[in-house]
Design an enzyme around this catalytic site. Structure first.
Site, short mmCIF file in Angstrom:
data_model
loop_
_atom_site.label_atom_id
_atom_site.label_comp_id
_atom_site.label_asym_id
_atom_site.label_seq_id
_atom_site.Cartn_x
_atom_site.Cartn_y
_atom_site.Cartn_z
NE ARG A 5 0.50 13.15 -6.18
CZ ARG A 5 -0.72 12.53 -6.34
NH1 ARG A 5 -0.29 11.28 -5.62
NH2 ARG A 5 -1.78 12.63 -6.72
CG LEU A 6 3.60 7.23 -10.51
CD1 LEU A 6 4.68 6.99 -9.54
CD2 LEU A 6 3.10 5.95 -11.15
CG ASP A 40 -7.49 5.10 -13.45
OD1 ASP A 40 -7.09 5.62 -14.61
OD2 ASP A 40 -7.10 5.43 -12.32
NE ARG A 63 -5.21 7.54 -13.27
CZ ARG A 63 -5.10 8.04 -12.02
NH1 ARG A 63 -4.57 9.20 -11.71
NH2 ARG A 63 -5.84 7.60 -11.31
#
Length: 363
Positions: free
Chosen positions: A218-219, A295, A297
């Site tokens: 999982r990130l 977003d 990120r």
């Protein structure tokens, strides 16, 4: 070998200066510009800027310009001309949408068109990387090096800085150690440090995953309010705990804890977005009013950490197709998407619905 800072180190110094409200100088092939973040500029420094020769602009993103009904002639940004009587309150009201509804009449705003906007674009990228509001006061300089030397300011070479800031900084594995968790006692915590002086990132390795097979992974982006405080406004805390629990049950897995709070805009800006949500805007609208994209990120970080740990394929615990796409683009095979649907409550129903409707999350 010189002891002088390299480009990455100068950019780290520039980010720190901007956060403190200190200007930095961007040097171009011909001339340059003085840059200071709109969020941290003081009234005293603003007065000095206004007294200097040249045309002082307040550069904002096209997202923020759209909210303010200002023309973004430069595509992704707008150069707002400061009125003659503009003081600190005016500058900060353009940069920060906190009082947009209470004081909607901020214009009409005049914006510049034509000319080279490379330094303005770099300035916005720089203040974003400092986790500040994406708005900067910019003053052209004929002799940037001389001005910087006289004022003892950090100088950044603009031509190499632009591409450098778009590349992923090298990550160094600093240390790892056993950290028994409630979800899995056979856990190790790995620390990765970027060479550009930005935030460290972490990998929680459960058991001893087989590097030749897809690893359950999982990130997870840091969420102070959800992960630590148990906030009900998001599903981050439940996702973190559920992912670790599943890895513990299977006996192996890797959870990457990336310090990209608030979808990459930082905790302070995330709280600004929350305040806008209190005014009735959804999570995407709030980000846009602040001047950010949906977003911000960089999921390349996750792929790089996985590669450094020896993994080439994952079973990815996610509801976000963008994470899967970035893993594949970075050479990490996504063998399976493992849904992670937890944490729905009455406080985050609209938030999750917006993620599905506007961000494409598979909920």
């Amino acid at each position: 070998m010189s002891l002088a800072p390299d480009l990455g180190e100068l950019l780290a110094r520039a980010r720190a200066d901007l956060r403190m409200g200190v200007p930095v100088v961007l040097k171009a092939r011909a001339g340059g510009a003085l840059v200071i973040a709109a969020e941290t500029v003081s009234a005293a420094r603003l007065a000095v800027l206004r007294a200097l020769p040249g045309e002082l602009d307040l550069t904002i993103t096209a997202r923020r310009a759209e909210t303010l009904k200002a023309r973004a002639y430069d595509g992704d940004l707008a150069r707002v001309i400061l009125p003659g009587d503009a003081g600190l309150d005016w500058v900060q009201s353009i940069a920060d949408p906190a009082d947009d509804l209470a004081k909607p009449m901020k214009g009409p705003l005049a914006t510049r068109r034509g000319g080279d906007t490379g330094l303005h674009r770099l300035a916005i990228t720089l203040v974003k990387s400092a986790r500040l509001l994406p708005a900067a006061l910019i003053l052209p300089l004929e002799d940037p090096e001389g001005f910087a030397q006289g004022e003892m300011l950090t100088v950044v070479e603009a031509d190499p800085a632009g591409p450098y800031m778009l590349t992923l900084a090298r990550l160094d594995h600093v240390v790892s150690a056993k950290v028994p968790l409630r979800a899995a006692q056979n856990a190790r915590l790995h620390i990765f440090r970027p060479e550009d002086g930005s935030d460290e990132h972490y990998a929680i390795e459960i058991g001893r995953p087989d590097r030749s097979k897809p690893v359950l992974s999982r990130l997870h982006s840091a969420c102070f309010t959800g992960d630590l405080l148990g906030s009900l406004k998001c599903d981050c805390g439940p996702q973190l705990n559920a992912a670790l629990a599943q890895m513990g049950e299977e006996g192996a897995g890797v959870l990457l804890y990336l310090n990209q709070e608030g979808r990459g805009i930082g905790l302070a800006n995330k709280m600004r977005a929350y305040a806008l949500q209190d005014q009735g805007f959804d999570t995407v609208e709030a980000n846009h009013r602040l001047g950010f994209e949906d977003d911000e990120r960089d999921f390349r970080l996750g792929a790089e950490i996985l590669r450094k740990m020896g993994f080439g394929a994952v079973r990815l615990l996610t509801n976000n197709p963008n994470k899967m796409a970035m893993m594949e683009r970075c050479g990490i095979t996504v063998a399976e998407r493992v849904p992670l649907k937890v944490g729905l409550n009455t406080y985050n129903e609209r938030y999750l619905a917006t993620k599905a409707e506007k961000s494409g999350h598979l909920l």
